[in-house]
Write a protein that holds these residues in place. Structure first.
Motif, PDB file in Angstrom:
ATOM      1  N   SER A 152       0.867  -1.171   0.000  1.00 28.43           N
ATOM      2  CA  SER A 152       0.000   0.000   0.000  1.00 28.43           C
ATOM      3  C   SER A 152       0.908   1.227   0.000  1.00 28.43           C
ATOM      4  O   SER A 152       1.913   1.255   0.732  1.00 28.43           O
ATOM      5  CB  SER A 152      -0.868  -0.031   1.266  1.00 28.43           C
ATOM      6  N   THR A 153       0.588   2.212  -0.799  1.00 24.14           N
ATOM      7  CA  THR A 153       1.447   3.412  -0.819  1.00 24.14           C
ATOM      8  C   THR A 153       1.379   4.133   0.528  1.00 24.14           C
ATOM      9  O   THR A 153       2.338   4.794   0.926  1.00 24.14           O
ATOM     10  CB  THR A 153       1.052   4.369  -1.970  1.00 24.14           C
ATOM     11  N   ASN A 154       0.242   4.015   1.236  1.00 18.00           N
ATOM     12  CA  ASN A 154       0.167   4.620   2.572  1.00 18.00           C
ATOM     13  C   ASN A 154       1.106   3.899   3.545  1.00 18.00           C
ATOM     14  O   ASN A 154       1.794   4.529   4.339  1.00 18.00           O
ATOM     15  CB  ASN A 154      -1.265   4.570   3.117  1.00 18.00           C
ATOM     16  N   GLN A 195      -0.907  -2.279  -6.145  1.00 12.61           N
ATOM     17  CA  GLN A 195      -0.929  -2.425  -4.686  1.00 12.61           C
ATOM     18  C   GLN A 195      -1.497  -3.801  -4.358  1.00 12.61           C
ATOM     19  O   GLN A 195      -2.523  -4.203  -4.916  1.00 12.61           O
ATOM     20  CB  GLN A 195      -1.848  -1.400  -4.042  1.00 12.61           C
ATOM     21  N   GLY A 204      -4.160  -2.582  -0.803  1.00 12.97           N
ATOM     22  CA  GLY A 204      -4.660  -1.201  -0.776  1.00 12.97           C
ATOM     23  C   GLY A 204      -5.660  -1.022   0.364  1.00 12.97           C
ATOM     24  O   GLY A 204      -6.517  -1.878   0.589  1.00 12.97           O
ATOM     25  N   LYS A 205      -5.515   0.094   1.070  1.00 18.51           N
ATOM     26  CA  LYS A 205      -6.377   0.333   2.239  1.00 18.51           C
ATOM     27  C   LYS A 205      -7.405   1.424   1.943  1.00 18.51           C
ATOM     28  O   LYS A 205      -7.068   2.465   1.380  1.00 18.51           O
ATOM     29  CB  LYS A 205      -5.524   0.816   3.423  1.00 18.51           C
ATOM     30  N   GLY A 206      -8.635   1.177   2.380  1.00 14.40           N
ATOM     31  CA  GLY A 206      -9.681   2.195   2.292  1.00 14.40           C
ATOM     32  C   GLY A 206      -9.990   2.722   3.685  1.00 14.40           C
ATOM     33  O   GLY A 206      -9.330   2.359   4.662  1.00 14.40           O
ATOM     34  N   ARG A 207     -10.978   3.563   3.770  1.00  9.78           N
ATOM     35  CA  ARG A 207     -11.368   4.103   5.075  1.00  9.78           C
ATOM     36  C   ARG A 207     -12.043   3.009   5.907  1.00  9.78           C
ATOM     37  O   ARG A 207     -12.522   2.025   5.371  1.00  9.78           O
ATOM     38  CB  ARG A 207     -12.315   5.295   4.892  1.00  9.78           C
ATOM     39  N   TRP A 257      -9.064  -1.379  -0.291  1.00 13.44           N
ATOM     40  CA  TRP A 257      -9.243  -0.608  -1.534  1.00 13.44           C
ATOM     41  C   TRP A 257      -8.775  -1.510  -2.655  1.00 13.44           C
ATOM     42  O   TRP A 257      -7.577  -1.738  -2.836  1.00 13.44           O
ATOM     43  CB  TRP A 257      -8.441   0.686  -1.489  1.00 13.44           C
ATOM     44  N   LEU A 301      -1.497   6.546  -5.167  1.00 16.21           N
ATOM     45  CA  LEU A 301      -0.368   7.348  -4.701  1.00 16.21           C
ATOM     46  C   LEU A 301      -0.617   7.861  -3.303  1.00 16.21           C
ATOM     47  O   LEU A 301      -1.760   7.924  -2.835  1.00 16.21           O
ATOM     48  CB  LEU A 301      -0.110   8.519  -5.648  1.00 16.21           C
ATOM     49  N   LYS A 361     -18.872   6.398  -7.310  1.00 15.69           N
ATOM     50  CA  LYS A 361     -17.596   6.843  -6.746  1.00 15.69           C
ATOM     51  C   LYS A 361     -16.463   6.619  -7.757  1.00 15.69           C
ATOM     52  O   LYS A 361     -16.320   5.528  -8.299  1.00 15.69           O
ATOM     53  CB  LYS A 361     -17.347   6.054  -5.456  1.00 15.69           C
ATOM     54  N   GLY A 374     -11.135   7.879  -4.031  1.00 13.57           N
ATOM     55  CA  GLY A 374     -11.209   7.910  -2.570  1.00 13.57           C
ATOM     56  C   GLY A 374      -9.924   8.459  -1.991  1.00 13.57           C
ATOM     57  O   GLY A 374      -8.856   8.412  -2.633  1.00 13.57           O
ATOM     58  N   ILE A 375     -10.026   8.993  -0.784  1.00 11.32           N
ATOM     59  CA  ILE A 375      -8.874   9.625  -0.114  1.00 11.32           C
ATOM     60  C   ILE A 375      -8.767   9.046   1.291  1.00 11.32           C
ATOM     61  O   ILE A 375      -9.778   8.935   1.991  1.00 11.32           O
ATOM     62  CB  ILE A 375      -9.088  11.153  -0.017  1.00 11.32           C
ATOM     63  N   GLY A 429      -3.435   9.502   1.089  1.00 13.09           N
ATOM     64  CA  GLY A 429      -3.525   8.437   0.092  1.00 13.09           C
ATOM     65  C   GLY A 429      -4.643   8.736  -0.896  1.00 13.09           C
ATOM     66  O   GLY A 429      -5.751   9.104  -0.495  1.00 13.09           O
ATOM     67  N   ILE A 430      -4.328   8.584  -2.167  1.00 11.34           N
ATOM     68  CA  ILE A 430      -5.320   8.867  -3.217  1.00 11.34           C
ATOM     69  C   ILE A 430      -5.456   7.653  -4.128  1.00 11.34           C
ATOM     70  O   ILE A 430      -4.459   7.141  -4.653  1.00 11.34           O
ATOM     71  CB  ILE A 430      -4.875  10.074  -4.083  1.00 11.34           C
ATOM     72  N   GLY A 431      -6.675   7.204  -4.299  1.00 12.41           N
ATOM     73  CA  GLY A 431      -6.957   6.143  -5.264  1.00 12.41           C
ATOM     74  C   GLY A 431      -7.922   6.709  -6.290  1.00 12.41           C
ATOM     75  O   GLY A 431      -9.023   7.146  -5.929  1.00 12.41           O
TER      76      GLY A 431
HETATM   77  C1  BTN Z   1     -11.652   5.323   0.647  1.00 13.21           C
HETATM   78  O1  BTN Z   1     -12.005   4.356   1.352  1.00 13.21           O
HETATM   79  O2  BTN Z   1     -12.467   5.953  -0.026  1.00 13.21           O
HETATM   80  C2  BTN Z   1     -10.208   5.729   0.609  1.00 13.21           C
HETATM   81  C3  BTN Z   1      -9.428   4.941  -0.403  1.00 13.21           C
HETATM   82  C4  BTN Z   1      -7.974   5.369  -0.520  1.00 13.21           C
HETATM   83  C5  BTN Z   1      -7.198   4.459  -1.437  1.00 13.21           C
HETATM   84  C6  BTN Z   1      -5.803   4.936  -1.687  1.00 13.21           C
HETATM   85  S1  BTN Z   1      -4.995   4.042  -2.966  1.00 13.21           S
HETATM   86  C7  BTN Z   1      -3.488   4.803  -2.580  1.00 13.21           C
HETATM   87  C8  BTN Z   1      -3.407   4.878  -1.077  1.00 13.21           C
HETATM   88  N1  BTN Z   1      -2.853   3.642  -0.564  1.00 13.21           N
HETATM   89  C9  BTN Z   1      -3.742   2.938   0.111  1.00 13.21           C
HETATM   90  O3  BTN Z   1      -3.525   1.820   0.629  1.00 13.21           O
HETATM   91  N2  BTN Z   1      -4.900   3.591   0.173  1.00 13.21           N
HETATM   92  C10 BTN Z   1      -4.837   4.859  -0.521  1.00 13.21           C
END
Ligand code: BTN
Length: 251
Positions: A19-21, A43, A46-49, A54, A63, A118, A121-122, A138-140
């Motif tokens: 994950s970039t985060n 990734q 990838g992580k979301g909120r 993600w 990124l 959508k 996501g951030i 983090g921006i996807g």
């Molecule tokens: C959301 O849940 O809406 C937020 C999603 C954010 C995803 C981005 S992808 C790049 C960065 N790295 C991650 O693991 N998550 C964020």
């Protein structure tokens, strides 16, 4: 790519990371100083909120921006609104300039929506190392692909106009746009960003359901306050303020 921002950021490019985060967090914990942009083509985690995944499909933008936030720790959540405005600009310029049938809007707290689906996501996270407070943004952005299994409508830039994009160019415009709104925020403060954000709001003055993680509350969207919290008018006439949560249903 013009990469005018490259003088102010260290750019790290990965073929694949978890994950970039997480990579940003490792950098910060390893003692990195200064601003970074961490861009990954793939990734694996990838992580979301809210601890969600993600889904990181190929050919999308993943990124993180790593900033020293020591001078604005109390205001750091305001940067999610700054970032949402930047992504709004990218999608509008690159995918919607000739597409009048699409409506782009921002949804509290930090989603970018196109026709109720959508598209980005951030995820904001922070980590303190010694005296430095690092902020990770983090921006996807769904550029060419979008997941189908979120239980929610999603879309991508290609879905809108059938185009293929150079991800490097999208990255460049994303960071340039972020820099634009970040500079505005530093010069004019959150009240200015708030006004810009409110002009792009999803379903203004409609009934919506929000969740604070435990309860769901239904009310009519009023605005966001000077701290970025959402304000809803309840059926009783009372104003309900929520600083972190999620908008569930808009009708
Ligand atoms: C959301 O849940 O809406 C937020 C999603 C954010 C995803 C981005 S992808 C790049 C960065 N790295 C991650 O693991 N998550 C964020």
């Amino acid at each position: 790519m013009h990469l005018q921002w490259i003088q102010r950021y260290n750019l790290l490019i990965f073929d694949e990371v978890d994950s970039t985060n997480l990579e940003s967090k490792r950098l910060a914990l390893g003692g990195a100083e200064g601003n970074f942009v961490i861009w990954a083509k793939h990734q694996t985690h990838g992580k979301g909120r809210y601890g969600k995944t993600w889904e990181s499909l190929s050919d999308n933008l993943y990124l993180s921006i790593l900033l020293d936030a020591s001078t604005f720790i109390q205001q750091q959540t305001e940067l999610s609104f700054v970032t949402a405005l930047a992504i709004y600009n990218v999608v509008k310029v690159k995918a919607l300039s000739h597409e009048h049938k699409y409506n782009i809007a921002l949804k509290w707290p930090n989603d970018v929506m196109v026709n109720s689906s959508k598209i980005a996501g951030i995820l904001l996270e922070s980590v303190k190392v010694g005296a430095i407070h690092h902020l990770i943004i983090g921006i996807g952005l769904n550029v060419h692909n979008h997941p189908n299994d979120l239980g929610r409508l999603t879309t991508s830039m290609s879905m809108i106009n059938n185009e293929c994009y150079d991800l490097g160019e999208i990255l460049d415009l994303t960071i340039s746009s972020f820099e634009y709104y970040y500079t505005l925020w530093r010069k004019k403060g959150f009240s200015y960003i708030r006004k810009l954000w409110l002009q792009k709001i999803y379903n203004p003055h409609e009934t919506m359901m929000v969740s604070d993680g435990h309860n769901r509350i239904s009310g009519v969207f009023k605005d966001i306050d000077l701290n970025g919290a959402i304000r809803l008018q309840l059926a009783s006439g009372q104003i309900y303020t929520l600083s972190t949560g999620e908008v569930f249903i808009c009708s």
